[in-house]
Design a protein around this motif. Structure first.
Motif, PDB file in Angstrom:
ATOM      1  N   TRP A 228       0.820  -1.215   0.000  1.00  0.00           N
ATOM      2  CA  TRP A 228       0.000   0.000   0.000  1.00  0.00           C
ATOM      3  C   TRP A 228       0.854   1.266   0.000  1.00  0.00           C
ATOM      4  O   TRP A 228       2.041   1.239   0.332  1.00  0.00           O
ATOM      5  CB  TRP A 228      -0.948   0.006   1.194  1.00  0.00           C
ATOM      6  N   GLY A 229       0.214   2.372  -0.393  1.00  0.00           N
ATOM      7  CA  GLY A 229       0.925   3.635  -0.449  1.00  0.00           C
ATOM      8  C   GLY A 229       0.040   4.806  -0.107  1.00  0.00           C
ATOM      9  O   GLY A 229      -0.972   4.664   0.594  1.00  0.00           O
ATOM     10  N   VAL A 230       0.412   5.980  -0.625  1.00  0.00           N
ATOM     11  CA  VAL A 230      -0.319   7.215  -0.365  1.00  0.00           C
ATOM     12  C   VAL A 230      -1.296   7.525  -1.495  1.00  0.00           C
ATOM     13  O   VAL A 230      -2.460   7.851  -1.256  1.00  0.00           O
ATOM     14  CB  VAL A 230       0.657   8.397  -0.164  1.00  0.00           C
ATOM     15  N   ILE A 231      -0.822   7.398  -2.754  1.00  0.00           N
ATOM     16  CA  ILE A 231      -1.728   7.596  -3.895  1.00  0.00           C
ATOM     17  C   ILE A 231      -1.906   6.325  -4.706  1.00  0.00           C
ATOM     18  O   ILE A 231      -2.848   6.195  -5.480  1.00  0.00           O
ATOM     19  CB  ILE A 231      -1.260   8.733  -4.829  1.00  0.00           C
ATOM     20  N   ILE A 283       5.688   7.850   9.933  1.00  0.00           N
ATOM     21  CA  ILE A 283       5.139   7.437   8.631  1.00  0.00           C
ATOM     22  C   ILE A 283       6.272   6.886   7.782  1.00  0.00           C
ATOM     23  O   ILE A 283       7.305   7.540   7.620  1.00  0.00           O
ATOM     24  CB  ILE A 283       4.496   8.616   7.887  1.00  0.00           C
ATOM     25  N   ASN A 284       6.085   5.694   7.246  1.00  0.00           N
ATOM     26  CA  ASN A 284       7.072   5.117   6.326  1.00  0.00           C
ATOM     27  C   ASN A 284       6.328   4.614   5.090  1.00  0.00           C
ATOM     28  O   ASN A 284       6.117   3.418   4.900  1.00  0.00           O
ATOM     29  CB  ASN A 284       7.839   3.989   7.003  1.00  0.00           C
ATOM     30  N   LEU A 285       5.907   5.559   4.254  1.00  0.00           N
ATOM     31  CA  LEU A 285       5.165   5.253   3.035  1.00  0.00           C
ATOM     32  C   LEU A 285       5.817   5.950   1.839  1.00  0.00           C
ATOM     33  O   LEU A 285       6.437   6.998   1.997  1.00  0.00           O
ATOM     34  CB  LEU A 285       3.710   5.721   3.153  1.00  0.00           C
ATOM     35  N   GLU A 306      -0.978  14.794  -1.925  1.00  0.00           N
ATOM     36  CA  GLU A 306      -1.735  13.863  -1.092  1.00  0.00           C
ATOM     37  C   GLU A 306      -0.983  13.482   0.174  1.00  0.00           C
ATOM     38  O   GLU A 306      -1.601  13.200   1.212  1.00  0.00           O
ATOM     39  CB  GLU A 306      -2.106  12.619  -1.905  1.00  0.00           C
ATOM     40  N   TYR A 307       0.343  13.485   0.108  1.00  0.00           N
ATOM     41  CA  TYR A 307       1.125  13.225   1.316  1.00  0.00           C
ATOM     42  C   TYR A 307       0.887  14.347   2.321  1.00  0.00           C
ATOM     43  O   TYR A 307       0.690  14.103   3.518  1.00  0.00           O
ATOM     44  CB  TYR A 307       2.612  13.120   0.978  1.00  0.00           C
ATOM     45  N   LYS A 308       0.883  15.590   1.833  1.00  0.00           N
ATOM     46  CA  LYS A 308       0.603  16.737   2.705  1.00  0.00           C
ATOM     47  C   LYS A 308      -0.806  16.626   3.297  1.00  0.00           C
ATOM     48  O   LYS A 308      -1.010  16.904   4.494  1.00  0.00           O
ATOM     49  CB  LYS A 308       0.762  18.030   1.921  1.00  0.00           C
ATOM     50  N   ASN A 309      -1.762  16.213   2.481  1.00  0.00           N
ATOM     51  CA  ASN A 309      -3.128  16.028   2.978  1.00  0.00           C
ATOM     52  C   ASN A 309      -3.187  14.950   4.055  1.00  0.00           C
ATOM     53  O   ASN A 309      -3.974  15.056   5.013  1.00  0.00           O
ATOM     54  CB  ASN A 309      -4.068  15.673   1.828  1.00  0.00           C
ATOM     55  N   PHE A 310      -2.364  13.920   3.897  1.00  0.00           N
ATOM     56  CA  PHE A 310      -2.348  12.852   4.896  1.00  0.00           C
ATOM     57  C   PHE A 310      -1.764  13.359   6.216  1.00  0.00           C
ATOM     58  O   PHE A 310      -2.259  13.027   7.300  1.00  0.00           O
ATOM     59  CB  PHE A 310      -1.565  11.650   4.383  1.00  0.00           C
ATOM     60  N   ILE A 311      -0.723  14.174   6.135  1.00  0.00           N
ATOM     61  CA  ILE A 311      -0.186  14.784   7.357  1.00  0.00           C
ATOM     62  C   ILE A 311      -1.280  15.591   8.056  1.00  0.00           C
ATOM     63  O   ILE A 311      -1.439  15.536   9.283  1.00  0.00           O
ATOM     64  CB  ILE A 311       1.024  15.693   7.047  1.00  0.00           C
ATOM     65  N   THR A 312      -2.055  16.316   7.271  1.00  0.00           N
ATOM     66  CA  THR A 312      -3.147  17.112   7.825  1.00  0.00           C
ATOM     67  C   THR A 312      -4.168  16.221   8.530  1.00  0.00           C
ATOM     68  O   THR A 312      -4.661  16.556   9.622  1.00  0.00           O
ATOM     69  CB  THR A 312      -3.842  17.912   6.702  1.00  0.00           C
ATOM     70  N   LYS A 313      -4.481  15.089   7.932  1.00  0.00           N
ATOM     71  CA  LYS A 313      -5.443  14.161   8.534  1.00  0.00           C
ATOM     72  C   LYS A 313      -4.890  13.575   9.831  1.00  0.00           C
ATOM     73  O   LYS A 313      -5.598  13.477  10.843  1.00  0.00           O
ATOM     74  CB  LYS A 313      -5.769  13.036   7.540  1.00  0.00           C
ATOM     75  N   ALA A 337      10.167  14.481  -2.512  1.00  0.00           N
ATOM     76  CA  ALA A 337       8.752  14.875  -2.549  1.00  0.00           C
ATOM     77  C   ALA A 337       8.167  14.924  -1.147  1.00  0.00           C
ATOM     78  O   ALA A 337       7.330  15.796  -0.834  1.00  0.00           O
ATOM     79  CB  ALA A 337       7.968  13.896  -3.417  1.00  0.00           C
ATOM     80  N   ILE A 338       8.599  14.009  -0.281  1.00  0.00           N
ATOM     81  CA  ILE A 338       8.147  14.014   1.114  1.00  0.00           C
ATOM     82  C   ILE A 338       8.668  15.258   1.824  1.00  0.00           C
ATOM     83  O   ILE A 338       7.931  15.919   2.585  1.00  0.00           O
ATOM     84  CB  ILE A 338       8.599  12.728   1.826  1.00  0.00           C
TER      85      ILE A 338
END
Length: 396
Positions: A228-231, A283-285, A306-313, A337-338
């Protein structure tokens, strides 16, 4: 909930779907069935008797271990300890031979592995120890395989009459690990890169995550699924995104399974209550996302967003946690990118409790496990780096 105590009959019969006989813990010899006729007292795995580890689900007097490394911990003072496991919908077999998706469970007594089994029947009972001398110490019952394939229930913990158990104390530090197959311990017990996935060779207690929690004396919770991943999850075709294999979508769920159910429940249909409040989220994704992104600027930009959005979540559910965004071990192409995602999040929110860490890629000299996954030695090196980083951020 009040403690439920049952007197159980120790001498019974073994039949498919009924597992009354107690199976001796496997210690390198062929398993044997042991019949006993002394009385035992059985306890439910509830919060009066044990302490929950990771994301678990208590229902109808059964405690279900969901993600990797989930289970229970308790103090014990007894001469005999049995554990009765309840299987999920996968566990309806006559034998575990040839199966690749069964739940793998282990039991530690004072840090020593005393039981290591696959749950392949609706109910299975195991003798962890049985002797004339009283054993005193800490017991951990942990599912070391991942949620996507199977879960396991703890139906009863039985002691000899007069034996005692009670929950251990919570630890001061709490860490949540969010990741993929590396965090799950995919293939760590099979150091042959040409071999493929099996829960029988997964062991999350040999990962960088579990080792870090142990070294820092921290309570932990895993949120990890292989591939699994982020996007996008892992894909062999970069033109085709694996868009359902994304952890952010299921972060607020109990878990995710490809088909295994327990008492009619699916983990993705159950909301997680966020009762575990981590001080640190790691997070290790991104490893699997890279199979889709492949340096394509638009795809990398989507990943960053989407990684930034995940941090927000994550921040929404964990307002006070220090968030560490990591990548590496099996490739670090998306690490820049991270870093960009973290920098943008900090700039937009002013939140400085977010940081990055790049792991070293695995070294061939340290061995390669199934499907090119990291060995325990590689995990130990990653844990050392992570421990050093986290100790910098921890109060002295």
């Amino acid at each position: 909930m009040k403690k439920k105590i049952f007197l159980v009959l120790s001498l019974c019969f073994v039949f498919f779907g009924i597992s009354c006989a107690s199976k001796v813990a496997n210690q390198g010899k062929k398993d044997e069935i042991k019949y006993v006729n002394r009385d035992t007292t059985s306890f439910v795995a509830n919060q009066e008797n044990v302490r929950f580890l990771g994301r678990t689900y208590f229902d109808n007097d059964v405690l279900w271990a969901i993600y990797s490394s989930s289970g229970v911990e308790f103090n014990v003072k007894a001469k005999r300890l049995d554990v009765c496991f309840k299987g999920d919908s996968q566990a309806n077999l006559l034998s575990p031979e040839g199966q690749t998706g069964l739940a793998r469970v282990v039991v530690f007594v004072n840090g020593e592995r005393k039981l290591d089994e696959l749950i392949y029947q609706p109910e299975q009972n195991f003798v962890v120890f049985d002797g004339t001398e009283e054993v005193e110490g800490v017991v951990q019952i942990i599912k070391v395989s991942e949620v996507a394939n199977s879960v396991a229930g703890i139906k009863a913990i039985s002691l000899d009459e007069g034996g005692k158990l009670w929950p251990t104390e919570q630890k001061e530090l709490k860490i949540e690990f969010i990741g993929d197959s590396i965090t799950c311990g995919y293939g760590v017990d099979d150091e042959d890169r040409n071999h493929h996935f099996s829960t029988a060779t997964e062991d999350s207690t040999k990962t960088y995550a579990y080792k870090t929690a142990q070294a820092l004396n921290a309570d932990y919770s895993f949120v990890s699924i292989s591939g699994w991943g982020v996007i996008s999850g892992y894909t062999s075709n970069p033109a085709k995104k694996s868009e359902y294999q994304v952890l952010p979508k299921y972060y607020d769920k109990l878990g995710f399974s490809y088909g295994s159910s327990f008492d009619g429940n699916m983990p993705q249909n159950i909301q997680w209550d966020f009762s575990f409040e981590p001080d640190i989220v790691v997070i290790n994704l991104g490893t699997n996302d890279d199979s889709y992104c492949k340096s394509d600027k638009d795809k990398v930009a989507e990943f960053t967003r989407e990684y930034k959005n995940f941090i927000t979540k994550i921040r929404r559910y964990n307002p006070d946690a220090y968030i560490l965004c990591t990548l590496g071990i099996m490739g670090n192409s998306l690490f820049p990118a991270i870093q960009t995602a973290v920098n943008e999040f900090q700039t937009e929110t002013g939140d400085q409790k977010v940081d990055t860490l790049q792991f070293a890629n695995q070294n061939m000299a340290d061995g390669i496990a199934a499907d090119w996954h990291p060995t325990e030695k590689t995990n130990e090196k990653a844990a050392k780096l992570l421990i050093e980083k986290l100790r910098e951020k921890m109060p002295h």
